[in-house]
Design a protein around this motif. Sequence first.
Motif, PDB file in Angstrom:
ATOM      1  N   GLU A   1       0.846  -1.198   0.000  1.00  0.00           N
ATOM      2  CA  GLU A   1       0.000   0.000   0.000  1.00  0.00           C
ATOM      3  C   GLU A   1       0.878   1.243   0.000  1.00  0.00           C
ATOM      4  OE1 GLU A   1      -3.709   1.883   2.595  1.00  0.00           O
ATOM      5  OE2 GLU A   1      -2.714   0.062   3.242  1.00  0.00           O
ATOM      6  N   LEU A   2       0.808   2.025  -1.053  1.00  0.00           N
ATOM      7  CA  LEU A   2       1.658   3.196  -1.209  1.00  0.00           C
ATOM      8  C   LEU A   2       0.938   4.493  -0.900  1.00  0.00           C
ATOM      9  CD1 LEU A   2       3.516   2.181  -4.501  1.00  0.00           C
ATOM     10  CD2 LEU A   2       4.237   1.820  -2.131  1.00  0.00           C
ATOM     11  N   GLU A   3      -0.388   4.496  -0.878  1.00  0.00           N
ATOM     12  CA  GLU A   3      -1.129   5.729  -0.624  1.00  0.00           C
ATOM     13  C   GLU A   3      -0.954   6.158   0.833  1.00  0.00           C
ATOM     14  OE1 GLU A   3      -5.690   7.487  -0.989  1.00  0.00           O
ATOM     15  OE2 GLU A   3      -5.206   5.458  -1.671  1.00  0.00           O
ATOM     16  N   GLY A   4      -0.531   7.395   1.036  1.00  0.00           N
ATOM     17  CA  GLY A   4      -0.350   7.918   2.386  1.00  0.00           C
ATOM     18  C   GLY A   4       0.906   7.431   3.076  1.00  0.00           C
ATOM     19  N   THR A   5       1.871   6.945   2.304  1.00  0.00           N
ATOM     20  CA  THR A   5       3.123   6.478   2.896  1.00  0.00           C
ATOM     21  C   THR A   5       4.298   7.283   2.356  1.00  0.00           C
ATOM     22  OG1 THR A   5       3.495   4.790   1.201  1.00  0.00           O
ATOM     23  CG2 THR A   5       2.214   4.143   3.136  1.00  0.00           C
ATOM     24  N   TYR A   6       5.412   7.215   3.086  1.00  0.00           N
ATOM     25  CA  TYR A   6       6.632   7.916   2.706  1.00  0.00           C
ATOM     26  C   TYR A   6       7.772   6.895   2.708  1.00  0.00           C
ATOM     27  CZ  TYR A   6       3.794  11.930   4.122  1.00  0.00           C
ATOM     28  OH  TYR A   6       2.780  12.846   4.261  1.00  0.00           O
ATOM     29  N   PRO A   7       8.384   6.622   1.571  1.00  0.00           N
ATOM     30  CA  PRO A   7       9.454   5.623   1.535  1.00  0.00           C
ATOM     31  C   PRO A   7      10.581   5.976   2.503  1.00  0.00           C
ATOM     32  CG  PRO A   7       8.808   6.278  -0.687  1.00  0.00           C
ATOM     33  CD  PRO A   7       8.139   7.223   0.251  1.00  0.00           C
ATOM     34  N   LEU A   8      11.131   4.958   3.143  1.00  0.00           N
ATOM     35  CA  LEU A   8      12.238   5.193   4.064  1.00  0.00           C
ATOM     36  C   LEU A   8      13.467   5.654   3.290  1.00  0.00           C
ATOM     37  CD1 LEU A   8      12.127   2.174   6.563  1.00  0.00           C
ATOM     38  CD2 LEU A   8      11.132   4.433   6.816  1.00  0.00           C
ATOM     39  N   PRO A   9      14.107   6.722   3.707  1.00  0.00           N
ATOM     40  CA  PRO A   9      15.332   7.158   3.014  1.00  0.00           C
ATOM     41  C   PRO A   9      16.449   6.151   3.237  1.00  0.00           C
ATOM     42  CG  PRO A   9      14.971   8.442   5.013  1.00  0.00           C
ATOM     43  CD  PRO A   9      13.749   7.605   4.822  1.00  0.00           C
ATOM     44  N   GLU A  10      17.453   6.211   2.389  1.00  0.00           N
ATOM     45  CA  GLU A  10      18.564   5.266   2.470  1.00  0.00           C
ATOM     46  C   GLU A  10      19.267   5.334   3.818  1.00  0.00           C
ATOM     47  OE1 GLU A  10      21.327   2.385   1.668  1.00  0.00           O
ATOM     48  OE2 GLU A  10      19.437   2.865   0.670  1.00  0.00           O
ATOM     49  N   ALA A  11      19.432   6.547   4.365  1.00  0.00           N
ATOM     50  CA  ALA A  11      20.093   6.682   5.663  1.00  0.00           C
ATOM     51  C   ALA A  11      19.326   5.952   6.760  1.00  0.00           C
ATOM     52  CB  ALA A  11      20.237   8.159   6.023  1.00  0.00           C
ATOM     53  N   GLN A  12      18.000   5.930   6.656  1.00  0.00           N
ATOM     54  CA  GLN A  12      17.178   5.234   7.646  1.00  0.00           C
ATOM     55  C   GLN A  12      17.291   3.727   7.467  1.00  0.00           C
ATOM     56  OE1 GLN A  12      14.376   6.890   9.902  1.00  0.00           O
ATOM     57  NE2 GLN A  12      15.212   5.078  10.878  1.00  0.00           N
ATOM     58  N   ARG A  13      17.201   3.245   6.239  1.00  0.00           N
ATOM     59  CA  ARG A  13      17.275   1.811   5.977  1.00  0.00           C
ATOM     60  C   ARG A  13      18.643   1.258   6.370  1.00  0.00           C
ATOM     61  NH1 ARG A  13      13.051   0.176   2.544  1.00  0.00           N
ATOM     62  NH2 ARG A  13      14.192  -1.712   1.980  1.00  0.00           N
ATOM     63  N   ASP A  14      19.678   2.062   6.172  1.00  0.00           N
ATOM     64  CA  ASP A  14      21.033   1.605   6.474  1.00  0.00           C
ATOM     65  C   ASP A  14      21.246   1.392   7.966  1.00  0.00           C
ATOM     66  OD1 ASP A  14      23.553   0.835   5.452  1.00  0.00           O
ATOM     67  OD2 ASP A  14      24.418   2.736   6.099  1.00  0.00           O
ATOM     68  N   ARG A  15      20.395   1.994   8.789  1.00  0.00           N
ATOM     69  CA  ARG A  15      20.537   1.837  10.235  1.00  0.00           C
ATOM     70  C   ARG A  15      19.835   0.580  10.761  1.00  0.00           C
ATOM     71  NH1 ARG A  15      21.857   6.981   9.327  1.00  0.00           N
ATOM     72  NH2 ARG A  15      22.910   8.197  10.945  1.00  0.00           N
ATOM     73  N   PHE A  16      19.029  -0.049   9.944  1.00  0.00           N
ATOM     74  CA  PHE A  16      18.441  -1.323  10.334  1.00  0.00           C
ATOM     75  C   PHE A  16      19.441  -2.435  10.026  1.00  0.00           C
ATOM     76  CE2 PHE A  16      14.478   1.115   9.901  1.00  0.00           C
ATOM     77  CZ  PHE A  16      13.837   0.721  11.067  1.00  0.00           C
ATOM     78  N   MET A  17      19.770  -3.216  11.037  1.00  0.00           N
ATOM     79  CA  MET A  17      20.704  -4.312  10.820  1.00  0.00           C
ATOM     80  C   MET A  17      20.148  -5.320   9.828  1.00  0.00           C
ATOM     81  SD  MET A  17      22.320  -7.052  13.533  1.00  0.00           S
ATOM     82  CE  MET A  17      23.715  -6.026  13.966  1.00  0.00           C
ATOM     83  N   MET A  18      18.861  -5.656   9.958  1.00  0.00           N
ATOM     84  CA  MET A  18      18.243  -6.651   9.095  1.00  0.00           C
ATOM     85  C   MET A  18      16.872  -6.180   8.631  1.00  0.00           C
ATOM     86  SD  MET A  18      18.838 -10.288  10.998  1.00  0.00           S
ATOM     87  CE  MET A  18      20.405 -10.726  11.753  1.00  0.00           C
ATOM     88  N   LYS A  19      16.505  -6.694   7.465  1.00  0.00           N
ATOM     89  CA  LYS A  19      15.121  -6.613   7.017  1.00  0.00           C
ATOM     90  C   LYS A  19      14.619  -8.033   6.829  1.00  0.00           C
ATOM     91  CE  LYS A  19      13.425  -6.237   2.902  1.00  0.00           C
ATOM     92  NZ  LYS A  19      13.054  -5.814   1.525  1.00  0.00           N
ATOM     93  N   VAL A  20      13.510  -8.354   7.475  1.00  0.00           N
ATOM     94  CA  VAL A  20      12.953  -9.698   7.367  1.00  0.00           C
ATOM     95  C   VAL A  20      11.539  -9.604   6.807  1.00  0.00           C
ATOM     96  CG1 VAL A  20      14.345 -10.583   9.269  1.00  0.00           C
ATOM     97  CG2 VAL A  20      12.055  -9.709   9.740  1.00  0.00           C
ATOM     98  N   THR A  21      11.158 -10.614   6.070  1.00  0.00           N
ATOM     99  CA  THR A  21       9.791 -10.739   5.574  1.00  0.00           C
ATOM    100  C   THR A  21       9.207 -12.025   6.141  1.00  0.00           C
ATOM    101  OG1 THR A  21      10.578 -11.844   3.574  1.00  0.00           O
ATOM    102  CG2 THR A  21      10.257  -9.463   3.463  1.00  0.00           C
ATOM    103  N   ILE A  22       7.961 -11.958   6.558  1.00  0.00           N
ATOM    104  CA  ILE A  22       7.341 -13.106   7.225  1.00  0.00           C
ATOM    105  C   ILE A  22       6.706 -14.048   6.207  1.00  0.00           C
ATOM    106  CG2 ILE A  22       5.563 -13.803   8.876  1.00  0.00           C
ATOM    107  CD1 ILE A  22       6.085 -11.222  10.381  1.00  0.00           C
ATOM    108  N   GLY A  23       5.917 -13.524   5.309  1.00  0.00           N
ATOM    109  CA  GLY A  23       5.250 -14.373   4.327  1.00  0.00           C
ATOM    110  C   GLY A  23       4.051 -15.091   4.926  1.00  0.00           C
ATOM    111  N   TYR A  24       3.245 -15.683   4.062  1.00  0.00           N
ATOM    112  CA  TYR A  24       2.070 -16.418   4.529  1.00  0.00           C
ATOM    113  C   TYR A  24       2.496 -17.755   5.138  1.00  0.00           C
ATOM    114  CZ  TYR A  24      -0.781 -13.107   1.905  1.00  0.00           C
ATOM    115  OH  TYR A  24      -1.376 -11.954   1.445  1.00  0.00           O
ATOM    116  N   PRO A  25       1.840 -18.196   6.197  1.00  0.00           N
ATOM    117  CA  PRO A  25       2.177 -19.499   6.786  1.00  0.00           C
ATOM    118  C   PRO A  25       1.658 -20.639   5.927  1.00  0.00           C
ATOM    119  CG  PRO A  25       0.290 -18.550   7.918  1.00  0.00           C
ATOM    120  CD  PRO A  25       0.761 -17.506   6.932  1.00  0.00           C
ATOM    121  N   ASP A  26       2.219 -21.825   6.160  1.00  0.00           N
ATOM    122  CA  ASP A  26       1.680 -22.989   5.459  1.00  0.00           C
ATOM    123  C   ASP A  26       0.360 -23.397   6.114  1.00  0.00           C
ATOM    124  OD1 ASP A  26       2.283 -24.467   7.797  1.00  0.00           O
ATOM    125  OD2 ASP A  26       4.256 -25.008   7.025  1.00  0.00           O
TER     126      ASP A  26
END
Length: 309
Positions: free
Chosen positions: A148-173
């Motif tokens: 969903e992109l409406e009403g959101t602001y993409p994280l700048p590179e400086a912000q993303r670089d401060r996160f050690m990891m990005k994880v995605t959960i996905g749908y369960p089996d």
Amino acid sequence: MSATYERIRANVAQVVRGKPEVVRLSVVAMLAEGHVLVEDVPGVGKTLLAKAIAKSVASTVRRVQFTPDLLPSDVTGTTVYNSEDHQWEFKPGAVFANIVLGDEINRAGPKTQSALLEAMEERTVTVDGTTHELATPFMVIATQNPVELEGTYPLPEAQRDRFMMKVTIGYPDADAELQVLETQGSGAGVSEIQPVASAQDVAAQIETIKTLHAADPLKRYVVELVRATREHPGTELGCSPRAGLALLRAARAAAAIVGREYVVPDDVKALAVPVLAHRLILSPDAQMSGTAPEAVISEVLRTVPVPER
């Protein structure tokens, strides 16, 4: 070390069903003194994962619901005048806690997002010229919806670089989704989780992990991986030196939870995608061809020689 990790992991797995790797990565990031960005579609348990980790550690926890009208002072704090004492007093914001849950972080404006930059990197907050130390340990677990992109602001590179990891959960089996219906569908859930470790325990483990041995060839391997992302033809902006530091810290934590006192190349390879992929900015040609950042990191892992024992 492995006992503390196992208690927290098992506790979180009680409510986050069928996603052992996501749970493992999140706890590894905590023990490596890193921050986690959980990015996925609605309803798959992003906030549930963050709350379960927070409740597993007996520490101070603050939740910030990021909205367009959220102010930077709501996050960092502000200085107010006390009419009784005739003095200015600092009122801490939501960031003053051991674990900060940032829900839907990309719904706040860039000015509010930038309020986290100093806190996430330096573990301090500067308000009106005065620098305040944050608690130890300090971890930001942020969630965002990539669809969903409406009403959101993409994280700048400086912000993303401060996160050690990005994880995605996905749908369960199917089996895991059935377990969700049987447990949380009956009212049981994250509210029933009890702390299994203290903030002091986690802080002690963090200091221990910093002392784990990493041989010089392995450190060079980390540097070569990071540099290869900058030279890859599919990237416009590769990983920063901060990414190399984060990868080594995470690899040390991964080695510690299995009882090893030294880091091996497999620790680095297993964590390269969640630690490095979200930091890349792909070239226009790579974006047009549908190349994913994860594919770039996988190619880099195949091309950079692994140090031999």
